[in-house]
Design a protein around this motif. Structure first.
Motif, PDB file in Angstrom:
ATOM      1  N   GLN A 251       0.825  -1.206   0.000  1.00  0.00           N
ATOM      2  CA  GLN A 251       0.000   0.000   0.000  1.00  0.00           C
ATOM      3  C   GLN A 251       0.865   1.263   0.000  1.00  0.00           C
ATOM      4  O   GLN A 251       0.567   2.228  -0.715  1.00  0.00           O
ATOM      5  CB  GLN A 251      -0.922  -0.017   1.219  1.00  0.00           C
ATOM      6  CG  GLN A 251      -1.903   1.140   1.294  1.00  0.00           C
ATOM      7  CD  GLN A 251      -3.066   0.996   0.343  1.00  0.00           C
ATOM      8  OE1 GLN A 251      -3.126   0.050  -0.447  1.00  0.00           O
ATOM      9  NE2 GLN A 251      -4.005   1.931   0.411  1.00  0.00           N
ATOM     10  N   GLU A 252       1.931   1.260   0.777  1.00  0.00           N
ATOM     11  CA  GLU A 252       2.817   2.424   0.838  1.00  0.00           C
ATOM     12  C   GLU A 252       3.506   2.656  -0.500  1.00  0.00           C
ATOM     13  O   GLU A 252       3.537   3.784  -1.012  1.00  0.00           O
ATOM     14  CB  GLU A 252       3.853   2.240   1.946  1.00  0.00           C
ATOM     15  CG  GLU A 252       4.970   3.278   1.977  1.00  0.00           C
ATOM     16  CD  GLU A 252       4.491   4.687   2.289  1.00  0.00           C
ATOM     17  OE1 GLU A 252       5.290   5.629   2.093  1.00  0.00           O
ATOM     18  OE2 GLU A 252       3.322   4.871   2.712  1.00  0.00           O
ATOM     19  N   ALA A 253       4.056   1.609  -1.097  1.00  0.00           N
ATOM     20  CA  ALA A 253       4.749   1.752  -2.381  1.00  0.00           C
ATOM     21  C   ALA A 253       3.787   2.226  -3.462  1.00  0.00           C
ATOM     22  O   ALA A 253       4.120   3.100  -4.275  1.00  0.00           O
ATOM     23  CB  ALA A 253       5.385   0.421  -2.778  1.00  0.00           C
ATOM     24  N   ASN A 254       2.578   1.658  -3.491  1.00  0.00           N
ATOM     25  CA  ASN A 254       1.608   2.043  -4.498  1.00  0.00           C
ATOM     26  C   ASN A 254       1.172   3.492  -4.339  1.00  0.00           C
ATOM     27  O   ASN A 254       1.048   4.240  -5.319  1.00  0.00           O
ATOM     28  CB  ASN A 254       0.389   1.128  -4.420  1.00  0.00           C
ATOM     29  CG  ASN A 254       0.672  -0.277  -4.907  1.00  0.00           C
ATOM     30  OD1 ASN A 254       1.720  -0.538  -5.506  1.00  0.00           O
ATOM     31  ND2 ASN A 254      -0.242  -1.191  -4.650  1.00  0.00           N
ATOM     32  N   THR A 255       0.933   3.899  -3.096  1.00  0.00           N
ATOM     33  CA  THR A 255       0.466   5.259  -2.835  1.00  0.00           C
ATOM     34  C   THR A 255       1.505   6.291  -3.252  1.00  0.00           C
ATOM     35  O   THR A 255       1.170   7.333  -3.820  1.00  0.00           O
ATOM     36  CB  THR A 255       0.129   5.419  -1.342  1.00  0.00           C
ATOM     37  OG1 THR A 255      -0.890   4.483  -0.987  1.00  0.00           O
ATOM     38  CG2 THR A 255      -0.350   6.824  -1.035  1.00  0.00           C
ATOM     39  N   GLN A 256       2.766   6.015  -2.995  1.00  0.00           N
ATOM     40  CA  GLN A 256       3.827   6.952  -3.345  1.00  0.00           C
ATOM     41  C   GLN A 256       3.889   7.206  -4.846  1.00  0.00           C
ATOM     42  O   GLN A 256       4.217   8.321  -5.279  1.00  0.00           O
ATOM     43  CB  GLN A 256       5.171   6.423  -2.862  1.00  0.00           C
ATOM     44  CG  GLN A 256       5.378   6.507  -1.358  1.00  0.00           C
ATOM     45  CD  GLN A 256       6.774   6.066  -0.958  1.00  0.00           C
ATOM     46  OE1 GLN A 256       7.616   5.752  -1.790  1.00  0.00           O
ATOM     47  NE2 GLN A 256       7.028   6.047   0.343  1.00  0.00           N
ATOM     48  N   ALA A 257       3.584   6.197  -5.651  1.00  0.00           N
ATOM     49  CA  ALA A 257       3.773   6.305  -7.098  1.00  0.00           C
ATOM     50  C   ALA A 257       2.510   6.665  -7.867  1.00  0.00           C
ATOM     51  O   ALA A 257       2.584   6.952  -9.070  1.00  0.00           O
ATOM     52  CB  ALA A 257       4.329   4.985  -7.634  1.00  0.00           C
TER      53      ALA A 257
END
Length: 345
Positions: A251-257
């Motif tokens: 979720q964190e990686a997806n949200t950042q990008a």
């Protein structure tokens, strides 16, 4: 004629006894379902066991989530194709020979290839697995400005033809926003598309439950982690106990990008209108407690059958919107079984 029920909502775990509408299921056509296991007991899936990344008795992963995702990324062949003013990123797992049957996976809105982290290697034991970062998400550039998903789907379809070669036949599975794009690819595709499976789909012309999400861009540390957990529990998971460290890392990686905004399409008829033009077998799957569809799953199946009367439909018990993660082993088994029954592979 009603579509075939490929997975059903069983009265007891592991049996096939009925559908979301309460009607019986034809077991000759269907397949037994497995419920999502509480507390993440299927958390790493078979692919993690294959790499020796087991969980201990308390359900903790032996390796950090970032290491798991990095290992999966290293196993992939990364390819780029044109996308707007930049490039679109693709990852491919499995045998590179021409005989391998491609299975293409489209992730959900504000996501990336990581949405399929628990599915890629189990599916790659049987198929050539192809996962893009959809335009404007993950590592892919924004698509040209468009008022509908159709031009975005055209960019994706052109990239897929570059990767697989003209005319090579493939199966397509799309989750959430990826289901919408899969429907538009199906509307544009010819005989190269053998089947399309829609997972957790919106844009069928039906209202959806209002889901209150917390904005995370302006928060950090524990507050950001809590916001991710709230959003996953509200929208993506049926059981908050199944939210683990890997899910939070994804979720964190997806949200950042994430840059492309897709939520505005969800309440439209865009998918229904597009999938009506598909000329290949169509299937629609939901987790039993999908936040965008529950408790009206049958209405969504009916909406699909209005334009695709022979469509296969299915429900995976105990799972939420991100069914491919929360109930990974059941999802993988159902998807492969449906493909075998529909097209023989």
């Amino acid at each position: 004629m009603p579509g075939r029920r490929a997975a059903c909502l069983p009265p007891q775990a592991g049996t096939c006894g009925g559908s979301a509408s309460g009607r019986g299921c034809d077991q000759a056509r269907g397949t037994a379902c497995q419920p999502a296991r509480r507390g993440g007991q299927t958390a790493a899936g078979r692919w993690m066991r294959g790499r020796g990344m087991m969980r201990d008795g308390a359900g903790r992963m032996d390796e950090a989530p970032e290491a798991i995702l990095a290992a999966l990324d290293r196993d992939a062949r990364r390819i780029e194709t044109p996308c707007g003013a930049g490039r679109m990123a693709w990852r491919v797992w499995g045998p590179a020979d021409e005989d391998a049957a491609p299975l293409v996976l489209f992730h959900g809105g504000s996501g990336s290839w990581r949405h399929w982290a628990r599915n890629i290697l189990p599916l790659a034991r049987h198929r050539l697995v192809v996962c893009p970062d959809l335009p404007g998400l993950g590592e892919s550039a924004l698509p040209p400005p468009a008022d509908t998903p159709a031009p975005v789907a055209a960019v994706v379809r052109a990239g897929l033809a570059d990767i697989l070669g003209p005319g090579r036949r493939y199966d397509l599975c799309g989750f959430s926003f990826g289901a919408l794009l899969a429907g538009h690819v199906a509307a544009q595709a010819g005989e190269e598309l053998r089947s399309v499976t829609l997972v957790g789909a919106g844009a069928l012309g039906l209202r959806r439950q209002v889901t209150e999400l917390v904005k995370v861009r302006s928060v950090a540390g524990e507050a950001r982690l809590a916001a991710h957990r709230h959003n996953l529990a509200s929208l993506m998971f049926a059981d908050a106990h199944n939210i683990d460290a890997l899910a939070l890392a994804i979720q964190e990686a997806n949200t950042q990008a994430a840059r492309f905004k897709s939520r505005g399409f969800a309440s439209s008829t865009s998918l229904k209108d597009a999938i009506a033009r598909a000329r290949c077998p169509v299937a629609l799957l939901y987790g039993e407690r999908d936040a965008i569809a529950w408790p009206e799953l049958e209405l969504r199946f009916q909406a699909l059958r209005e334009v695709q009367p022979e469509a296969w439909t299915g429900v995976i018990p105990g799972a939420g919107h991100w069914v491919a993660y929360e109930a990974a082993e059941a999802f993988n088994a159902v998807l492969l079984d449906m493909l075998r029954r529909r097209i023989g592979l």
